[in-house]
Write a protein that holds these residues in place. Structure first.
Motif, PDB file in Angstrom:
ATOM      1  N   THR A   1       0.861  -1.180   0.000  1.00 49.54           N
ATOM      2  CA  THR A   1       0.000   0.000   0.000  1.00 49.54           C
ATOM      3  C   THR A   1       0.895   1.226   0.000  1.00 49.54           C
ATOM      4  O   THR A   1       2.099   1.112  -0.285  1.00 49.54           O
ATOM      5  N   GLU A   2       0.355   2.395   0.310  1.00 48.46           N
ATOM      6  CA  GLU A   2       1.150   3.627   0.369  1.00 48.46           C
ATOM      7  C   GLU A   2       0.893   4.358   1.679  1.00 48.46           C
ATOM      8  O   GLU A   2      -0.234   4.365   2.183  1.00 48.46           O
ATOM      9  N   VAL A   3       1.938   4.951   2.230  1.00 51.68           N
ATOM     10  CA  VAL A   3       1.836   5.820   3.403  1.00 51.68           C
ATOM     11  C   VAL A   3       2.562   7.114   3.068  1.00 51.68           C
ATOM     12  O   VAL A   3       3.766   7.098   2.801  1.00 51.68           O
ATOM     13  N   ALA A   4       1.840   8.214   3.039  1.00 53.25           N
ATOM     14  CA  ALA A   4       2.409   9.529   2.733  1.00 53.25           C
ATOM     15  C   ALA A   4       3.225   9.508   1.439  1.00 53.25           C
ATOM     16  O   ALA A   4       4.305  10.093   1.356  1.00 53.25           O
ATOM     17  N   GLY A   5       2.710   8.817   0.446  1.00 51.75           N
ATOM     18  CA  GLY A   5       3.354   8.768  -0.857  1.00 51.75           C
ATOM     19  C   GLY A   5       4.454   7.739  -0.998  1.00 51.75           C
ATOM     20  O   GLY A   5       4.993   7.548  -2.092  1.00 51.75           O
ATOM     21  N   ALA A   6       4.814   7.049   0.083  1.00 47.82           N
ATOM     22  CA  ALA A   6       5.870   6.032   0.030  1.00 47.82           C
ATOM     23  C   ALA A   6       5.250   4.647  -0.123  1.00 47.82           C
ATOM     24  O   ALA A   6       4.248   4.329   0.531  1.00 47.82           O
ATOM     25  N   SER A   7       5.835   3.829  -0.980  1.00 52.69           N
ATOM     26  CA  SER A   7       5.387   2.448  -1.143  1.00 52.69           C
ATOM     27  C   SER A   7       5.800   1.645   0.087  1.00 52.69           C
ATOM     28  O   SER A   7       6.960   1.688   0.505  1.00 52.69           O
ATOM     29  N   VAL A   8       4.866   0.945   0.685  1.00 55.63           N
ATOM     30  CA  VAL A   8       5.150   0.211   1.923  1.00 55.63           C
ATOM     31  C   VAL A   8       4.502  -1.169   1.887  1.00 55.63           C
ATOM     32  O   VAL A   8       3.604  -1.435   1.085  1.00 55.63           O
ATOM     33  N   ARG A   9       4.978  -2.032   2.773  1.00 57.07           N
ATOM     34  CA  ARG A   9       4.390  -3.342   2.999  1.00 57.07           C
ATOM     35  C   ARG A   9       3.716  -3.337   4.366  1.00 57.07           C
ATOM     36  O   ARG A   9       4.305  -2.910   5.343  1.00 57.07           O
TER      37      ARG A   9
ATOM     38  N   ARG B   1       0.102  -8.222  25.908  1.00 57.94           N
ATOM     39  CA  ARG B   1      -0.107  -8.384  24.467  1.00 57.94           C
ATOM     40  C   ARG B   1      -0.426  -7.040  23.821  1.00 57.94           C
ATOM     41  O   ARG B   1      -1.287  -6.306  24.303  1.00 57.94           O
ATOM     42  N   VAL B   2       0.270  -6.726  22.756  1.00 57.81           N
ATOM     43  CA  VAL B   2       0.088  -5.446  22.057  1.00 57.81           C
ATOM     44  C   VAL B   2      -0.227  -5.716  20.581  1.00 57.81           C
ATOM     45  O   VAL B   2       0.671  -6.023  19.793  1.00 57.81           O
ATOM     46  N   PRO B   3      -1.491  -5.632  20.173  1.00 61.04           N
ATOM     47  CA  PRO B   3      -1.807  -5.742  18.748  1.00 61.04           C
ATOM     48  C   PRO B   3      -1.188  -4.573  17.980  1.00 61.04           C
ATOM     49  O   PRO B   3      -1.138  -3.449  18.491  1.00 61.04           O
ATOM     50  N   PHE B   4      -0.709  -4.824  16.771  1.00 61.41           N
ATOM     51  CA  PHE B   4      -0.058  -3.757  15.999  1.00 61.41           C
ATOM     52  C   PHE B   4      -0.333  -3.896  14.512  1.00 61.41           C
ATOM     53  O   PHE B   4      -0.640  -4.981  14.005  1.00 61.41           O
ATOM     54  N   ASP B   5      -0.222  -2.753  13.830  1.00 56.42           N
ATOM     55  CA  ASP B   5      -0.125  -2.696  12.373  1.00 56.42           C
ATOM     56  C   ASP B   5       1.122  -1.880  12.084  1.00 56.42           C
ATOM     57  O   ASP B   5       1.272  -0.771  12.611  1.00 56.42           O
ATOM     58  N   VAL B   6       2.015  -2.411  11.260  1.00 54.71           N
ATOM     59  CA  VAL B   6       3.232  -1.679  10.927  1.00 54.71           C
ATOM     60  C   VAL B   6       3.403  -1.676   9.414  1.00 54.71           C
ATOM     61  O   VAL B   6       3.085  -2.662   8.737  1.00 54.71           O
ATOM     62  N   TYR B   7       3.898  -0.543   8.910  1.00 49.74           N
ATOM     63  CA  TYR B   7       4.090  -0.359   7.473  1.00 49.74           C
ATOM     64  C   TYR B   7       5.566  -0.071   7.229  1.00 49.74           C
ATOM     65  O   TYR B   7       6.091   0.951   7.683  1.00 49.74           O
ATOM     66  N   LEU B   8       6.247  -0.969   6.530  1.00 49.69           N
ATOM     67  CA  LEU B   8       7.679  -0.845   6.275  1.00 49.69           C
ATOM     68  C   LEU B   8       7.928  -0.516   4.812  1.00 49.69           C
ATOM     69  O   LEU B   8       7.290  -1.087   3.920  1.00 49.69           O
ATOM     70  N   ASP B   9       8.883   0.398   4.562  1.00 48.38           N
ATOM     71  CA  ASP B   9       9.198   0.727   3.172  1.00 48.38           C
ATOM     72  C   ASP B   9      10.135  -0.319   2.589  1.00 48.38           C
ATOM     73  O   ASP B   9      10.453  -1.340   3.227  1.00 48.38           O
TER      74      ASP B   9
END
Length: 281
Positions: free
Chosen positions: A175-183, A217-225
């Motif tokens: 997907t994209e975050v602030a114009g950057a392609s991320v996973r 336990r900490v549920p998370f969503d992370v977006y890596l470039d």
């Protein structure tokens, strides 16, 4: 309601923190190819990518950051926002944090300046009765939440180090975050596991959070470039507010951008740190 507590150095600290006060009041791989290969290797590779996110940020050096912390209280959703810079190698950062308007409609609070350092949080414009030119120092290892929510913003490097404790992670696609392609990855981290792998500056804080939160336990969503750097991470923490029996859910989001940005953070001298009583509200 803020509670005043003294750390080992004897300085005044605010244990309840910004978030509790508001509630009571109302690494990846070094290249894109490496990340893609890890995704293709399945669950083990995905976990490895997420767990290395903090190391990848250290290699990146620094960045600008935006933060937000959201909670629902009394049927109202409130958000605390912050913006600043962070040096991941030295684990030093500076944020300007803006509290939401009072539910009664009072004028907006003055922004709080926060300096983030290994094992410590320094705040200016924090707490009634604190002189305008003085800082309040908090030892993060003494806080029941490890300063993951106390300051109204999660330290960007601490947020990445929570991911060292990822026990499950699923790759959801590009997907994209602030114009950057991320996973995009989604999973759950365990604060106890994260503390065992954390840097010396965050080990005690994460260990305290593992014991102090309603759940480790900490549920998370992370977006890596494509270089494995965190561009966005959203984590959901659960703590028990002293004024209510049920757990309070807090969602913390950190956006990182402009990697390599200049960071000039100078910690306050001892004479500039307030050691007196902080008035309760």
């Amino acid at each position: 309601m803020e509670r005043q507590q003294r750390g080992r150095t004897g300085g005044a600290v605010v244990a309840a923190g910004l978030v509790i006060g508001v509630c009571a009041g109302a690494g990846g791989c070094s290249s894109g190819d490496g990340t893609a290969m890890a995704d293709a290797r399945g669950a083990a590779g995905t976990l490895a990518v997420v767990r290395r996110a903090a190391d990848t940020l250290v290699a990146a050096g620094s960045s600008q950051a935006r933060t937000s912390m959201e909670m629902a209280t009394g049927g109202t959703r409130v958000t605390i926002r912050g913006e600043g810079v962070y040096d991941f190698g030295r684990q030093l950062g500076r944020l300007k944090v803006q509290l939401p308007q009072d539910p009664a409609g009072a004028s907006e609070h003055r922004p709080i300046t926060e300096l983030l350092a290994p094992g410590a949080l320094f705040m200016k414009n924090r707490g009634a009765g604190v002189p305008a030119d003085k800082w309040v120092r908090v030892e993060t290892g003494t806080l029941s939440d490890g300063n993951l929510v106390t300051g109204g913003a999660t330290d960007p490097y601490a947020a990445a180090e929570v991911l060292r404790g990822a026990t499950t992670a699923t790759y959801l696609g590009k997907t994209e975050v602030a114009g950057a392609s991320v996973r995009h990855y989604r999973g759950v981290a365990d604060l106890s596991v994260a503390a065992r792998s954390a840097s010396a500056g965050n080990e005690a804080a994460l260990r305290s959070a593992a014991k102090g939160f309603a759940t480790a336990r900490v549920p998370f969503d992370v977006y890596l470039d494509d270089q494995g750097r965190v561009r966005k991470v959203r984590q959901r923490f659960s703590f028990v507010n002293g004024q209510r029996r049920s757990a309070v859910a807090v969602a913390s989001t950190t956006l990182l951008y402009d990697f390599g940005a200049a960071v000039d953070v100078r910690l306050p001298a001892s004479k500039d740190i307030y050691a007196g009583q902080i008035a309760e509200k």
